[in-house]
Design a protein around this motif. Structure first.
Motif, short mmCIF file in Angstrom:
data_model
loop_
_atom_site.label_atom_id
_atom_site.label_comp_id
_atom_site.label_asym_id
_atom_site.label_seq_id
_atom_site.Cartn_x
_atom_site.Cartn_y
_atom_site.Cartn_z
N THR A 175 36.41 48.51 30.07
CA THR A 175 36.53 49.69 30.95
C THR A 175 37.45 50.73 30.33
O THR A 175 38.21 50.42 29.41
CB THR A 175 37.06 49.25 32.35
N VAL A 176 37.37 51.95 30.83
CA VAL A 176 38.37 52.96 30.45
C VAL A 176 39.20 53.35 31.67
O VAL A 176 40.02 54.26 31.61
CB VAL A 176 37.73 54.23 29.83
N ARG A 177 38.96 52.66 32.80
CA ARG A 177 39.64 53.02 34.05
C ARG A 177 40.64 51.94 34.43
O ARG A 177 40.54 50.81 33.99
CB ARG A 177 38.62 53.17 35.16
N TYR A 182 33.43 51.26 38.65
CA TYR A 182 32.60 51.12 37.45
C TYR A 182 31.49 52.18 37.37
O TYR A 182 31.07 52.55 36.29
CB TYR A 182 32.02 49.71 37.38
N HIS A 183 31.04 52.66 38.53
CA HIS A 183 29.98 53.68 38.47
C HIS A 183 30.50 55.00 37.90
O HIS A 183 29.73 55.83 37.45
CB HIS A 183 29.35 53.88 39.86
N GLU A 184 31.83 55.17 37.89
CA GLU A 184 32.40 56.37 37.26
C GLU A 184 32.96 56.04 35.87
O GLU A 184 33.63 56.86 35.25
CB GLU A 184 33.55 56.94 38.12
N ASP A 185 32.69 54.84 35.41
CA ASP A 185 33.28 54.35 34.17
C ASP A 185 32.53 54.92 32.96
O ASP A 185 31.54 55.64 33.10
CB ASP A 185 33.22 52.82 34.17
N PHE A 186 33.01 54.58 31.77
CA PHE A 186 32.45 55.13 30.53
C PHE A 186 30.93 54.98 30.47
O PHE A 186 30.21 55.91 30.12
CB PHE A 186 33.10 54.44 29.33
N PHE A 187 30.45 53.79 30.81
CA PHE A 187 29.01 53.55 30.71
C PHE A 187 28.28 53.79 32.03
O PHE A 187 27.07 53.57 32.11
CB PHE A 187 28.75 52.12 30.22
N GLY A 188 29.03 54.19 33.07
CA GLY A 188 28.39 54.43 34.35
C GLY A 188 28.03 53.16 35.10
O GLY A 188 27.34 53.20 36.12
N LYS A 189 28.45 52.01 34.57
CA LYS A 189 28.23 50.73 35.23
C LYS A 189 29.21 49.72 34.66
O LYS A 189 29.89 49.99 33.68
CB LYS A 189 26.77 50.26 35.04
N ALA A 191 30.68 46.95 32.54
CA ALA A 191 30.37 46.51 31.19
C ALA A 191 31.24 45.30 30.85
O ALA A 191 32.35 45.16 31.34
CB ALA A 191 30.65 47.63 30.19
#
Lengths: 455, 455
Positions: A175-177, A182-189, A191
């Motif tokens: 994650t980057v958060r 997770y839906h706002e995370d780097f991959f949008g889900k 990971a």
């Protein structure tokens, strides 16, 4: 002329003037005559350097040179057929390139493996770890060579993945958060770090027939054993048009190729480890290299273990029954006591194996194999894959595996899948096996285990 | 006798009876005579199969066999010296092993690379991606071979790391929690994915002299370009006792070795890509292989760029000054227009480079090199490392880099460090360069980019 790694290649003639750069491994003198043991990093064996007060101008400086200092020696390469080492260097000049601190932690005494883990950035300078990491490197190359010669395509399967079908609950999140949106995370889900490249490798096998991965995999298992690490490397070949027998041959060939490569390239290291770490090492490798691996069905294995218990064999777990997951003690008994050689155990109960394995005609077992080796237990796990789309979908339903993220994988069955088989080899297990080291932390450059993230 | 990958090895004699398993790539017929193009995955080139109504019993079944179906052909291997392809198989019997669905997405028409990214599990079945991933595999092996032949030790540096000195703000976090209580996390502290194995490789170079890494690295950079991916593989050699010139030679040798390996092993793939993707490909690789790479200092480069602007050259950024970070347009101008070949740019201003690079005697520049190649820009970045403990500590202070987590790395300087140099090569950049592909997503099996985590 500076010489590197040719010293032990029989290329240098007696009485040749050479120049060597290296690190001091030991240094002793009697005031007139001194002996340095140096290593230049290019080969496992050391070079003995003789220096004399009458010959070099800075005898006193050299006599006090500390361990791990970098020095340059000019001298006469001299064969010494009657001495312990095959040659030595008679110094004519020695220059200190970089004097090491006096607090260098690897002074000339025995250190425990536990202590050396705390200085993992330096431990490869010891003979034992130097041997281990040379062998690890050679084994890696031998594996690439083995598959390359058989025309396999090397594929880098992804490390970050959105599937966690196989590793539920044991995956690291990426994650980057620092919240869990997770839906706002780097991959949008959500990971996670991969636990296996097999599913992706199967896709590539449908294009290249024979492929293999060799890359890092991860387990967030909170288990502090000598055989588990959070980060380790796996080799996963996958071969289309092939069945369980084909990949057992492939696995046996790979293990033997690695051993042969080490015999050819790392004899000094293996001899050192046999003398200092595991007295059985060379004999065991020789035996494995020469033996045809055994094959025993799971069902037969259960019968053999039941008979053993009846005859007085005591396991920690004596409750042997068809359908159980064998423990390491049982696996080792089968290959060490019963078969006395590496053994493929095949045709496991479907309920203790993964959803993608091909169900045998008995509808109870799957076309799976584990390679059990003396001293270690499981080294390789493989299977023929279920090729029938409807059967694998049903298996996912039975095992409550969510299919949406796996649809691409299941779909492979629709486009001429026919057959495919493969196996996974934990690289560190193999390195432990071929070095005699008993703790996985000692065959990984900078090991990652629970609560341990040094370096 | 089943034949695999020997078809193109000149091992099979004319009129030999053989058996081949493969996937259907095209199928056409006129009611009496049919032609199948099949590929068995073991080599890039296809096999043409001729089938006749008068010869095979199931002509109608075969005539309707769909693309990607798996079939088995028995037939007579027949040299066809006057035809386009060098041989064909005259079928005597064909068996359908697994009929593909009619909705197979790769019907015989051109697909865009964008569309094919959405079916990354199947795209390696197309000629273009088959060529790309074969070349990627070959390039990886060539790199291992290059370093192995020079006695380098391959080291697997850690993927999960506690240092984030280099990648501040651009690292992925690795966790098992969905809050941010890192002290209660798996490793008991904040963990992230590595951005480089260099620091650890330096440690190993102090034991083995010449080492290299080849593994995945990560950037959480939210940039959607054709040259950036969140996950990519790097090769990072590190050589003790060596300086900047030594590792520039090493880098040049590596690039040439890869090209030579591809010429020897992947001629069909390179020819296909030259015909279909990048008409300059073969010529460019031949030129690079034959040229001695140029060397230009950063200071000279700035003068050359200033002169070019004065003479009317228009860059997007025309504001050229000593101390600036060159953009890709400047790098490409230097190697494409001025030098017309791969160029090492050396001795960069210290303020735009990393803390560990050796400061030159001018106290303004560092012993760094970037290898710029026509069509791509930067391919390799390397440097001689600062070997002086006090100087590197001071540099950390100047650049406000926290040293506690790096102490082990700085300490390497205390124990006979002398010299060390190394470089990093982004493997995907190299694969783009040797395939002519212009988007990094098209040289990675299953690419990871912002908001994209398919498969």
């Amino acid at each position: 002329m500076e010489i590197v790694f040719d010293l032990y290649q029989d290329k240098i003639k007696d009485q040749t003037k050479i120049e060597v750069l290296g690190w001091v491994r030991s240094n002793r003198n009697n005031g007139k005559l001194g002996f340095l043991v140096i290593n230049d990093g290019t080969c496992f064996d050391d070079l003995q350097v003789v220096y004399k007060k009458e010959t070099i101008s800075n005898f006193d400086e050299i006599a006090s040179v500390r361990l791990s200092s970098a020095i340059k020696i000019s001298g006469i390469f001299t064969l010494t057929p009657t001495a312990k080492q095959p040659f030595e260097l008679q110094a004519t000049a020695i220059e200190v390139l970089d004097l090491a601190d006096e607090n260098y932690p690897l002074q000339k005494k025995e250190h425990t493996h536990e202590y050396l883990r705390e200085i993992a950035h330096l431990r490869a300078k010891t003979k034992t770890f130097n041997a281990v990491f040379r062998i690890r490197s050679s084994a890696a190359f031998a594996i690439h060579e083995y598959f390359n010669r058989q025309n396999f395509v090397y594929v880098n399967t992804p490390i970050i993945t959105g599937n966690d079908a196989e590793g539920a609950g044991e995956s690291f999140i990426v994650t980057v958060r620092d919240d869990n949106k997770y839906h706002e995370d780097f991959f949008g889900k959500k990971a996670s770090l991969t636990v296996s490249g097999q599913l992706h490798a199967e896709g590539f096998a449908q294009a290249f027939r024979s492929v293999y991965t060799f890359g890092p995999t991860f387990r967030a298992e909170n288990s502090n054993t000598t055989r588990h690490a959070a980060e380790f490397w796996m080799i996963e070949p996958e071969v289309a048009f092939s069945d369980l027998n084909d990949i057992m041959k492939l696995a046996q060939g790979m293990v033997k190729h690695v051993i042969k490569y080490l015999f050819d390239h790392n004899h000094s290291e293996l001899s050192f480890l046999t003398a200092n770490v595991d007295a059985e090492l060379l004999t065991r490798l020789q035996n494995v290299y020469e033996s045809e691996f055994a094959q025993t069905s799971y069902t037969t294995a259960i019968d053999l273990l039941l008979a053993a218990v009846k005859n007085g064999q005591q396991f920690i777990n004596n409750d042997i029954f068809w359908g159980m997951d064998l423990q390491t003690e049982h696996e080792r008994y089968l290959c060490e006591v019963i078969n006395k050689k590496p053994t493929f155990l095949i045709d496991y109960p479907k309920d203790i194996k993964a959803f993608y394995m091909k169900i045998n005609d008995d509808n109870k077992t799957v076309a799976a194999c584990d390679l059990l080796v003396p001293g270690i237990g499981e080294l390789v796990g493989g299977s023929q894959r279920e090729n029938d789309y409807q059967k694998i979908v049903n298996r996912c339903l039975e095992m409550k595996i969510p299919t949406p993220d796996l649809q691409w994988y299941l779909d492979l069955r629709k486009y001429g899948y026919y057959k495919s088989s493969g196996f996974g080899l934990g690289f560190e297990r193999l390195v432990m096996y071929v070095t005699g080291m008993t703790n996985i932390r000692d065959v990984i450059a900078f090991p990652r285990t629970p609560k341990n993230l040094l370096f």
